[in-house]
Design an enzyme around this catalytic site. Sequence first.
Site, PDB file in Angstrom:
ATOM      1  N   ASP A 296       0.637  -1.184   0.022  1.00 56.39           N
ATOM      2  CA  ASP A 296      -0.012   0.161   0.243  1.00 56.39           C
ATOM      3  C   ASP A 296       1.135   1.285   0.107  1.00 56.39           C
ATOM      4  O   ASP A 296       1.546   1.509   0.846  1.00 56.39           O
ATOM      5  CB  ASP A 296      -0.882   0.024   1.274  1.00 56.39           C
ATOM      6  CG  ASP A 296      -1.814   1.169   1.359  1.00 56.39           C
ATOM      7  OD1 ASP A 296      -2.696   1.199   2.315  1.00 56.39           O
ATOM      8  OD2 ASP A 296      -1.667   2.242   0.652  1.00 56.39           O
TER       9      ASP A 296
ATOM     10  N   TYR B   6      -7.248  14.921  -8.260  1.00 55.28           N
ATOM     11  CA  TYR B   6      -6.543  14.106  -9.003  1.00 55.28           C
ATOM     12  C   TYR B   6      -5.455  15.117  -9.646  1.00 55.28           C
ATOM     13  O   TYR B   6      -4.182  14.676  -9.302  1.00 55.28           O
ATOM     14  CB  TYR B   6      -7.480  13.391  -9.883  1.00 55.28           C
ATOM     15  CG  TYR B   6      -6.456  12.383 -10.913  1.00 55.28           C
ATOM     16  CD1 TYR B   6      -6.596  12.838 -12.223  1.00 55.28           C
ATOM     17  CD2 TYR B   6      -5.743  11.547 -10.369  1.00 55.28           C
ATOM     18  CE1 TYR B   6      -5.674  12.251 -13.125  1.00 55.28           C
ATOM     19  CE2 TYR B   6      -4.757  10.848 -11.339  1.00 55.28           C
ATOM     20  CZ  TYR B   6      -5.108  11.059 -12.748  1.00 55.28           C
ATOM     21  OH  TYR B   6      -4.200  10.305 -13.619  1.00 55.28           O
TER      22      TYR B   6
HETATM   23  P1  NAI Z   1      -5.062   2.217 -12.964  1.00 50.71           P
HETATM   24  O1  NAI Z   1      -5.996   2.696 -12.028  1.00 50.71           O
HETATM   25  O2  NAI Z   1      -5.568   1.125 -13.928  1.00 50.71           O
HETATM   26  O3  NAI Z   1      -3.841   1.558 -12.212  1.00 50.71           O
HETATM   27  C1  NAI Z   1      -3.524   2.172 -11.082  1.00 50.71           C
HETATM   28  C2  NAI Z   1      -3.046   1.052 -10.116  1.00 50.71           C
HETATM   29  O4  NAI Z   1      -2.568   1.657  -9.052  1.00 50.71           O
HETATM   30  C3  NAI Z   1      -4.166  -0.089  -9.784  1.00 50.71           C
HETATM   31  O5  NAI Z   1      -3.833  -1.272 -10.098  1.00 50.71           O
HETATM   32  C4  NAI Z   1      -4.443   0.375  -8.231  1.00 50.71           C
HETATM   33  O6  NAI Z   1      -4.616  -0.815  -7.531  1.00 50.71           O
HETATM   34  C5  NAI Z   1      -3.185   0.959  -7.759  1.00 50.71           C
HETATM   35  N1  NAI Z   1      -3.221   1.574  -6.491  1.00 50.71           N
HETATM   36  C6  NAI Z   1      -4.067   2.595  -6.194  1.00 50.71           C
HETATM   37  N2  NAI Z   1      -3.991   2.964  -4.867  1.00 50.71           N
HETATM   38  C7  NAI Z   1      -3.055   2.298  -4.594  1.00 50.71           C
HETATM   39  C8  NAI Z   1      -2.443   2.299  -3.094  1.00 50.71           C
HETATM   40  N3  NAI Z   1      -2.777   2.949  -2.177  1.00 50.71           N
HETATM   41  N4  NAI Z   1      -1.248   1.585  -2.929  1.00 50.71           N
HETATM   42  C9  NAI Z   1      -0.672   0.800  -3.935  1.00 50.71           C
HETATM   43  N5  NAI Z   1      -1.370   0.511  -5.403  1.00 50.71           N
HETATM   44  C10 NAI Z   1      -2.208   1.598  -5.536  1.00 50.71           C
HETATM   45  O7  NAI Z   1      -4.758   3.602 -14.006  1.00 50.71           O
HETATM   46  P2  NAI Z   1      -3.775   3.388 -15.143  1.00 50.71           P
HETATM   47  O8  NAI Z   1      -4.752   3.871 -16.463  1.00 50.71           O
HETATM   48  O9  NAI Z   1      -3.111   2.007 -15.311  1.00 50.71           O
HETATM   49  O10 NAI Z   1      -2.568   4.684 -14.997  1.00 50.71           O
HETATM   50  C11 NAI Z   1      -1.273   4.294 -14.385  1.00 50.71           C
HETATM   51  C12 NAI Z   1      -0.851   5.931 -13.821  1.00 50.71           C
HETATM   52  O11 NAI Z   1      -0.920   6.700 -15.023  1.00 50.71           O
HETATM   53  C13 NAI Z   1      -1.620   6.241 -12.764  1.00 50.71           C
HETATM   54  O12 NAI Z   1      -0.759   7.046 -11.893  1.00 50.71           O
HETATM   55  C14 NAI Z   1      -2.468   7.337 -13.611  1.00 50.71           C
HETATM   56  O13 NAI Z   1      -2.763   8.349 -12.671  1.00 50.71           O
HETATM   57  C15 NAI Z   1      -1.607   7.541 -14.957  1.00 50.71           C
HETATM   58  N6  NAI Z   1      -2.208   8.171 -15.933  1.00 50.71           N
HETATM   59  C16 NAI Z   1      -2.949   7.376 -16.610  1.00 50.71           C
HETATM   60  C17 NAI Z   1      -3.544   7.747 -17.983  1.00 50.71           C
HETATM   61  C18 NAI Z   1      -4.348   6.749 -18.691  1.00 50.71           C
HETATM   62  O14 NAI Z   1      -4.839   7.285 -19.805  1.00 50.71           O
HETATM   63  N7  NAI Z   1      -4.429   5.604 -18.731  1.00 50.71           N
HETATM   64  C19 NAI Z   1      -3.513   8.995 -18.326  1.00 50.71           C
HETATM   65  C20 NAI Z   1      -2.672   9.969 -17.380  1.00 50.71           C
HETATM   66  C21 NAI Z   1      -2.155   9.537 -16.375  1.00 50.71           C
HETATM   67  C1  15L Z   2      -5.952  10.326 -16.765  1.00 50.50           C
HETATM   68  O1  15L Z   2      -5.347  11.019 -16.143  1.00 50.50           O
HETATM   69  C2  15L Z   2      -6.905   9.207 -16.234  1.00 50.50           C
HETATM   70  O2  15L Z   2      -5.843   8.315 -15.244  1.00 50.50           O
HETATM   71  C3  15L Z   2      -7.090   8.180 -17.542  1.00 50.50           C
HETATM   72  O3  15L Z   2      -7.862   7.244 -16.842  1.00 50.50           O
HETATM   73  C4  15L Z   2      -7.754   9.165 -18.531  1.00 50.50           C
HETATM   74  O4  15L Z   2      -8.879   9.754 -17.715  1.00 50.50           O
HETATM   75  C5  15L Z   2      -6.937  10.364 -18.875  1.00 50.50           C
HETATM   76  O5  15L Z   2      -6.446  11.180 -17.968  1.00 50.50           O
HETATM   77  C6  15L Z   2      -7.524  10.990 -19.950  1.00 50.50           C
HETATM   78  O6  15L Z   2      -7.645  12.263 -19.865  1.00 50.50           O
HETATM   79  O7  15L Z   2      -7.944  10.662 -21.123  1.00 50.50           O
END
Ligand code: NAI
Ligand code: 15L
Length: 272
Positions: free
Chosen positions: A58, A143
């Site tokens: 965590d 966020y």
């Molecule tokens: P996601 O929500 O699928 O993955 C985030 C992971 O972090 C999850 O597996 C979750 O269990 C874990 N997590 C959450 N709270 C936690 C905690 N307290 N301790 C340990 N693990 C924890 O998000 P995704 O889409 O894979 O994004 C990955 C990263 O990239 C994130 O930081 C997100 O903010 C960032 N991001 C993603 C974008 C996208 O388009 N997917 C766009 C911009 C930023």
């Molecule tokens: C983010 O930062 C989010 O993690 C992702 O889920 C999308 O919402 C992305 O921005 C976006 O702006 O499309």
Amino acid sequence: MTSTLNRQLTNRLLLTGAAGALGTVLRQRLKPHASILRLSDIAPLAAAQDGEEVVPCDLADKAAVDRLVEDCSAIVHMGGISVERPFEEILEANIRGAFHIYEGARRHGVRRVVFASSNHVVGFHEQSAVLDADAARRPDGYYGLSKSFGEDLSRFYFDRYGIETACLRIGSAYPQPKDRRMLSTWLSYDDLVELVRCALFAPQLGHTIVYGVSANPKVWWDNGKASHLGFQPKDSSAPYNDSIPAPASAPDERAARFQGGTFVTNGPFETL
Ligand code: NAI
Ligand code: 15L
């Protein structure tokens, strides 16, 4: 076969958020770049394969993160809440979590971090604007504020302790663009992996802000100040342009106006 000499390799690479959408992709694609890939998440993770370590953690638990970071040579920090949520949840996972990662990096001699920031750090800029790394921060929610904090936190740890960071202001990283806004913000998985690779192995990184975006026809972000990373996106949203319909109903005027899209009207989720 890539020879060992020109293969970019780090010893033990920590990947947080490894059970997430992007972490799942990076778990497979970063393998050639690390002798050992340490995988962590608060959510369940598939069992370790050869060359992997699975360490549940965590991010809000300082002592657990300290143990997680020990013996790691670099960190790809993808873990945390990835959408707008009540402040207290964001505070624990994203703000305290990022602090714990950098304190662990300081204590255990980690010299480079790739930090998953977000376009929501600049979400209240107009969609008509083209932003570079020095654009004013305009977070569009708690966020986005937490990612802005992570950018300042990592800047402090570079200035004070010399820990290098690439802050990836990722746009929309999905297998393909899902709506009209993503025709500008889309980052393909292949381009994501290349961006992370460039951030890990650029000879000079310092503290760099780079937008995570593919070579889309119309982009809102200029990566001219991150050219030292050598990131050259190969994909584009252009082939999807005709397959993405206009929204069924008129989007909220503010969501259509600002780069953050619907994030600018999300919430508030606060409860007393
Ligand atoms: P996601 O929500 O699928 O993955 C985030 C992971 O972090 C999850 O597996 C979750 O269990 C874990 N997590 C959450 N709270 C936690 C905690 N307290 N301790 C340990 N693990 C924890 O998000 P995704 O889409 O894979 O994004 C990955 C990263 O990239 C994130 O930081 C997100 O903010 C960032 N991001 C993603 C974008 C996208 O388009 N997917 C766009 C911009 C930023
Ligand atoms: C983010 O930062 C989010 O993690 C992702 O889920 C999308 O919402 C992305 O921005 C976006 O702006 O499309």
